[in-house]
Design an enzyme around this catalytic site. Structure first.
Site, PDB file in Angstrom:
ATOM      1  N   TYR A  49      19.748  13.333  -3.809  1.00 13.44           N
ATOM      2  CA  TYR A  49      19.527  14.152  -2.605  1.00 13.44           C
ATOM      3  C   TYR A  49      18.067  14.103  -2.136  1.00 13.44           C
ATOM      4  O   TYR A  49      17.613  15.037  -1.466  1.00 13.44           O
ATOM      5  CB  TYR A  49      19.961  15.592  -2.870  1.00 13.44           C
ATOM      6  CG  TYR A  49      21.452  15.828  -2.707  1.00 13.44           C
ATOM      7  CD1 TYR A  49      22.100  15.601  -1.489  1.00 13.44           C
ATOM      8  CD2 TYR A  49      22.224  16.306  -3.763  1.00 13.44           C
ATOM      9  CE1 TYR A  49      23.462  15.828  -1.326  1.00 13.44           C
ATOM     10  CE2 TYR A  49      23.590  16.552  -3.604  1.00 13.44           C
ATOM     11  CZ  TYR A  49      24.199  16.304  -2.382  1.00 13.44           C
ATOM     12  OH  TYR A  49      25.547  16.544  -2.222  1.00 13.44           O
ATOM     13  N   PHE A  57      17.189  24.759   0.500  1.00 13.95           N
ATOM     14  CA  PHE A  57      18.329  24.741  -0.417  1.00 13.95           C
ATOM     15  C   PHE A  57      18.234  23.671  -1.512  1.00 13.95           C
ATOM     16  O   PHE A  57      19.131  23.544  -2.339  1.00 13.95           O
ATOM     17  CB  PHE A  57      19.642  24.595   0.373  1.00 13.95           C
ATOM     18  CG  PHE A  57      19.734  23.355   1.234  1.00 13.95           C
ATOM     19  CD1 PHE A  57      20.133  22.136   0.696  1.00 13.95           C
ATOM     20  CD2 PHE A  57      19.414  23.400   2.594  1.00 13.95           C
ATOM     21  CE1 PHE A  57      20.232  20.995   1.487  1.00 13.95           C
ATOM     22  CE2 PHE A  57      19.514  22.264   3.393  1.00 13.95           C
ATOM     23  CZ  PHE A  57      19.917  21.055   2.838  1.00 13.95           C
ATOM     24  N   ARG A  85      34.383  11.957   6.209  1.00 11.88           N
ATOM     25  CA  ARG A  85      33.726  13.168   6.722  1.00 11.88           C
ATOM     26  C   ARG A  85      34.731  14.082   7.427  1.00 11.88           C
ATOM     27  O   ARG A  85      34.663  15.301   7.299  1.00 11.88           O
ATOM     28  CB  ARG A  85      32.590  12.808   7.692  1.00 11.88           C
ATOM     29  CG  ARG A  85      31.497  11.896   7.148  1.00 11.88           C
ATOM     30  CD  ARG A  85      30.376  12.557   6.433  1.00 11.88           C
ATOM     31  NE  ARG A  85      29.755  13.662   7.096  1.00 11.88           N
ATOM     32  CZ  ARG A  85      28.778  14.391   6.536  1.00 11.88           C
ATOM     33  NH1 ARG A  85      28.330  14.087   5.314  1.00 11.88           N
ATOM     34  NH2 ARG A  85      28.260  15.406   7.159  1.00 11.88           N
ATOM     35  N   THR A  91      29.968  20.998   6.687  1.00 12.02           N
ATOM     36  CA  THR A  91      29.251  21.396   5.469  1.00 12.02           C
ATOM     37  C   THR A  91      29.552  22.850   5.096  1.00 12.02           C
ATOM     38  O   THR A  91      29.822  23.158   3.935  1.00 12.02           O
ATOM     39  CB  THR A  91      27.726  21.239   5.701  1.00 12.02           C
ATOM     40  OG1 THR A  91      27.482  19.951   6.255  1.00 12.02           O
ATOM     41  CG2 THR A  91      26.959  21.417   4.408  1.00 12.02           C
ATOM     42  N   ARG A 102      37.088  21.195   2.722  1.00 15.84           N
ATOM     43  CA  ARG A 102      36.102  22.257   2.557  1.00 15.84           C
ATOM     44  C   ARG A 102      36.638  23.597   3.072  1.00 15.84           C
ATOM     45  O   ARG A 102      36.419  24.631   2.457  1.00 15.84           O
ATOM     46  CB  ARG A 102      34.788  21.863   3.241  1.00 15.84           C
ATOM     47  CG  ARG A 102      33.999  20.844   2.402  1.00 15.84           C
ATOM     48  CD  ARG A 102      32.889  20.211   3.192  1.00 15.84           C
ATOM     49  NE  ARG A 102      31.886  19.557   2.348  1.00 15.84           N
ATOM     50  CZ  ARG A 102      30.887  18.849   2.845  1.00 15.84           C
ATOM     51  NH1 ARG A 102      30.747  18.687   4.142  1.00 15.84           N
ATOM     52  NH2 ARG A 102      30.011  18.295   2.030  1.00 15.84           N
ATOM     53  N   HIS A 115      31.529  15.591  -1.469  1.00 18.31           N
ATOM     54  CA  HIS A 115      30.446  14.913  -0.744  1.00 18.31           C
ATOM     55  C   HIS A 115      30.995  13.653  -0.096  1.00 18.31           C
ATOM     56  O   HIS A 115      31.884  13.004  -0.645  1.00 18.31           O
ATOM     57  CB  HIS A 115      29.321  14.522  -1.718  1.00 18.31           C
ATOM     58  CG  HIS A 115      28.322  13.570  -1.103  1.00 18.31           C
ATOM     59  ND1 HIS A 115      27.261  13.999  -0.360  1.00 18.31           N
ATOM     60  CD2 HIS A 115      28.270  12.205  -1.079  1.00 18.31           C
ATOM     61  CE1 HIS A 115      26.581  12.942   0.091  1.00 18.31           C
ATOM     62  NE2 HIS A 115      27.177  11.850  -0.328  1.00 18.31           N
ATOM     63  N   GLU A 126      23.831   5.266  -1.552  1.00 17.17           N
ATOM     64  CA  GLU A 126      24.559   6.159  -2.464  1.00 17.17           C
ATOM     65  C   GLU A 126      25.520   5.387  -3.360  1.00 17.17           C
ATOM     66  O   GLU A 126      25.672   5.720  -4.539  1.00 17.17           O
ATOM     67  CB  GLU A 126      25.308   7.221  -1.652  1.00 17.17           C
ATOM     68  CG  GLU A 126      24.344   8.190  -0.967  1.00 17.17           C
ATOM     69  CD  GLU A 126      25.016   9.253  -0.123  1.00 17.17           C
ATOM     70  OE1 GLU A 126      24.308  10.144   0.382  1.00 17.17           O
ATOM     71  OE2 GLU A 126      26.264   9.202   0.028  1.00 17.17           O
TER      72      GLU A 126
END
Ligand code: UDP
Ligand code: MG
Length: 139
Positions: A49, A57, A85, A91, A102, A115, A126
């Protein structure tokens, strides 16, 4: 064909949602071409990250991401990045559309189950963060 990196985060693993997340991806035309369970240490979570370093955060997020095992996977398909996504949702689960992972399963904006990479460059970074060429398969 496009590839993206997805993670079932520590909250998702603890809630026994590995199968649900994978099923959702597979049903929607995404192929799992690499997969493993890992437990990141704090440094590894910070590296993953790094783009969020300095944000309010960041500390809490990297504590959370190193708090337990995750399942990391490489997904392949047409528009894999965007499709992943969409299936995840926003998020913040309160903003996420009905029926998204989510919205259905996240606890809050941090503990949001899953994620997914947000673009081609991040996906490449990633994927290579967790997988080498011998760990990604064609079938
Ligand atoms: N996050 C958080 N608080 C925020 C924004 C993000 O705890 O206000 C966490 C959350 O777990 C999120 C991750 O940091 O999934 C990465 O944030 P990003 O904005 O990249 O969201 P994503 O791409 O995961 O939707
Ligand atoms: Mg992101």
């Amino acid at each position: 064909m496009e590839r993206t990196l997805s993670i079932v985060k520590p909250d998702g693993v603890k809630k026994s949602l590995i199968g649900e997340v994978v099923r959702r991806f597979e049903r929607n035309g995404l192929k799992v071409v690499g997969m493993k369970m890992i437990h990141m240490d704090k440094k590894e979570a910070e590296g993953f990250y790094a783009v969020h370093r300095g944000k309010p955060f960041f500390e809490s997020l990297t504590d959370f991401m190193s708090s337990g095992p995750c399942v990391v996977m490489v997904l392949e398909g047409e528009n894999a990045i965007q499709k992943t996504r969409e299936l995840m949702g926003a998020t913040d689960p309160a903003q996420a559309k009905e029926g998204t992972l989510r919205r259905q399963f996240a606890t809050n904006v941090e503990r949001n189950v899953v994620h997914g990479s947000d673009g081609p460059d991040t996906a490449a970074f990633e994927i290579s963060y967790f997988f080498n060429a011998l760990e990604i398969f064609e079938y």
